[in-house]
Scaffold this active site. Sequence first.
Site, mmCIF file in Angstrom:
data_model
loop_
_atom_site.group_PDB
_atom_site.id
_atom_site.type_symbol
_atom_site.label_atom_id
_atom_site.label_comp_id
_atom_site.label_asym_id
_atom_site.label_seq_id
_atom_site.Cartn_x
_atom_site.Cartn_y
_atom_site.Cartn_z
ATOM 1 C CE LYS A 280 -3.969 -2.405 2.373
ATOM 2 N NZ LYS A 280 -4.599 -2.195 3.409
ATOM 3 C CE1 TYR B 55 -9.316 -3.168 0.347
ATOM 4 C CE2 TYR B 55 -8.310 -1.161 -0.576
ATOM 5 C CZ TYR B 55 -8.234 -2.387 0.180
ATOM 6 O OH TYR B 55 -6.893 -2.719 0.725
ATOM 7 N NE ARG C 7 -6.508 -12.336 4.762
ATOM 8 C CZ ARG C 7 -7.131 -11.353 4.829
ATOM 9 N NH1 ARG C 7 -6.969 -10.269 3.905
ATOM 10 N NH2 ARG C 7 -7.743 -10.926 5.620
ATOM 11 C CB THR D 114 -7.863 -6.577 9.418
ATOM 12 O OG1 THR D 114 -7.970 -7.530 8.541
ATOM 13 C CG2 THR D 114 -8.112 -5.098 8.777
ATOM 14 N NE ARG E 210 -2.279 -5.924 6.943
ATOM 15 C CZ ARG E 210 -3.568 -6.372 6.469
ATOM 16 N NH1 ARG E 210 -4.063 -7.235 7.269
ATOM 17 N NH2 ARG E 210 -4.019 -6.148 5.342
ATOM 18 C CG ASN F 177 -3.661 -2.480 6.982
ATOM 19 O OD1 ASN F 177 -3.633 -2.002 5.843
ATOM 20 N ND2 ASN F 177 -4.802 -3.396 7.238
ATOM 21 C CG HIS G 127 -4.860 -6.429 -0.666
ATOM 22 N ND1 HIS G 127 -6.085 -6.239 -0.146
ATOM 23 C CD2 HIS G 127 -4.790 -7.092 -1.519
ATOM 24 C CE1 HIS G 127 -6.786 -7.421 -0.720
ATOM 25 N NE2 HIS G 127 -6.143 -7.645 -1.698
ATOM 26 C CD GLU H 193 -8.312 -9.166 -4.057
ATOM 27 O OE1 GLU H 193 -9.029 -8.734 -2.999
ATOM 28 O OE2 GLU H 193 -7.173 -9.563 -3.865
HETATM 29 P P1 IDP Z 1 -7.931 -7.034 5.116
HETATM 30 O O1 IDP Z 1 -6.936 -5.972 4.287
HETATM 31 O O2 IDP Z 1 -7.099 -7.482 6.266
HETATM 32 O O3 IDP Z 1 -8.278 -8.026 4.065
HETATM 33 P P2 IDP Z 1 -10.595 -5.844 4.924
HETATM 34 O O4 IDP Z 1 -11.570 -5.880 6.207
HETATM 35 O O5 IDP Z 1 -10.641 -6.503 3.661
HETATM 36 O O6 IDP Z 1 -9.029 -6.346 5.759
HETATM 37 O O7 IDP Z 1 -10.278 -4.221 4.705
HETATM 38 C C1 IDP Z 1 -9.651 -3.695 3.614
HETATM 39 C C2 IDP Z 1 -8.939 -2.502 4.503
HETATM 40 O O8 IDP Z 1 -9.538 -1.506 4.900
HETATM 41 C C3 IDP Z 1 -7.775 -3.140 5.565
HETATM 42 O O9 IDP Z 1 -6.544 -3.422 5.286
HETATM 43 C C4 IDP Z 1 -7.383 -1.677 6.329
HETATM 44 O O10 IDP Z 1 -6.553 -0.820 5.844
HETATM 45 C C5 IDP Z 1 -8.932 -0.915 5.970
HETATM 46 N N1 IDP Z 1 -10.033 -1.021 7.152
HETATM 47 C C6 IDP Z 1 -10.602 -2.413 7.540
HETATM 48 N N2 IDP Z 1 -11.331 -2.077 8.525
HETATM 49 C C7 IDP Z 1 -11.260 -0.664 9.078
HETATM 50 C C8 IDP Z 1 -11.606 -0.054 10.219
HETATM 51 O O11 IDP Z 1 -12.523 -0.491 11.077
HETATM 52 N N3 IDP Z 1 -11.148 1.126 10.107
HETATM 53 C C9 IDP Z 1 -10.312 1.581 9.379
HETATM 54 N N4 IDP Z 1 -10.006 1.133 8.307
HETATM 55 C C10 IDP Z 1 -10.129 -0.368 8.169
HETATM 56 MG MG MG Z 2 -9.734 -8.133 2.350
#
Ligand code: IDP
Ligand code: MG
Length: 169
Positions: free
Chosen positions: A28, A68, A104, A110, A121, A131, A134, A145
């Site tokens: 990212k 997304y 993962r 996350t 992470r 974070n 991805h 994707e």
């Molecule tokens: P992932 O990246 O671990 O698959 P996802 O739920 O797909 O997690 O969410 C995509 C991205 O959105 C996360 O990596 C994070 O950067 C952001 N994100 C997810 N949940 C939150 C939140 O509650 N607050 C702020 N950002 C979030």
């Molecule tokens: Mg995700």
Amino acid sequence: MIATILSIFSLFSSAMAAARERSFIMIKPDGVQRGLVGEIIKRFEQKGFKLVGLKFVWPTEDLLKKHYADLSDKPFFPALVKYMASGPVVPMVWEGLNVVKTGRVMLGATNPADSAPGTIRGDLCIQMGRNICHGSDSVESAKKEINLWFTEKEVVGWAPANDCWVYED
Ligand code: IDP
Ligand code: MG
């Protein structure tokens, strides 16, 4: 006899298909800005996964909204798109046995606060909205994707010299 040969062949071909599983991993904008491109690539490379696609792009909001799309009704969606569009990213395709699930695990949770030490992470970032990397969450979303970020020609199949030192025969 023929049935036995067929079942051995099918076991063999499903093992081969699993070894060719692909995941979409993307560094990212904060990972790029913080100089962590090499560190993240190093972890996947040292694990034994094979790099089959890589580029350096500044993504449009339109592309990120597609990427997304499943999260479009979340309150953090606008901030997420803005963060992801704030600078260049490094989209990649990595190949190997169970690479989606293992990728993962290598990424961690996350929320970096819940990520174990030793994960990307867990070791390298602090907050959910920064974070750094991805990773696809299923084989199906990996396919979607990869097709969204790469053309067919940009994903390059190749045979590394040392496959037999990574996988059992
Ligand atoms: P992932 O990246 O671990 O698959 P996802 O739920 O797909 O997690 O969410 C995509 C991205 O959105 C996360 O990596 C994070 O950067 C952001 N994100 C997810 N949940 C939150 C939140 O509650 N607050 C702020 N950002 C979030
Ligand atoms: Mg995700």
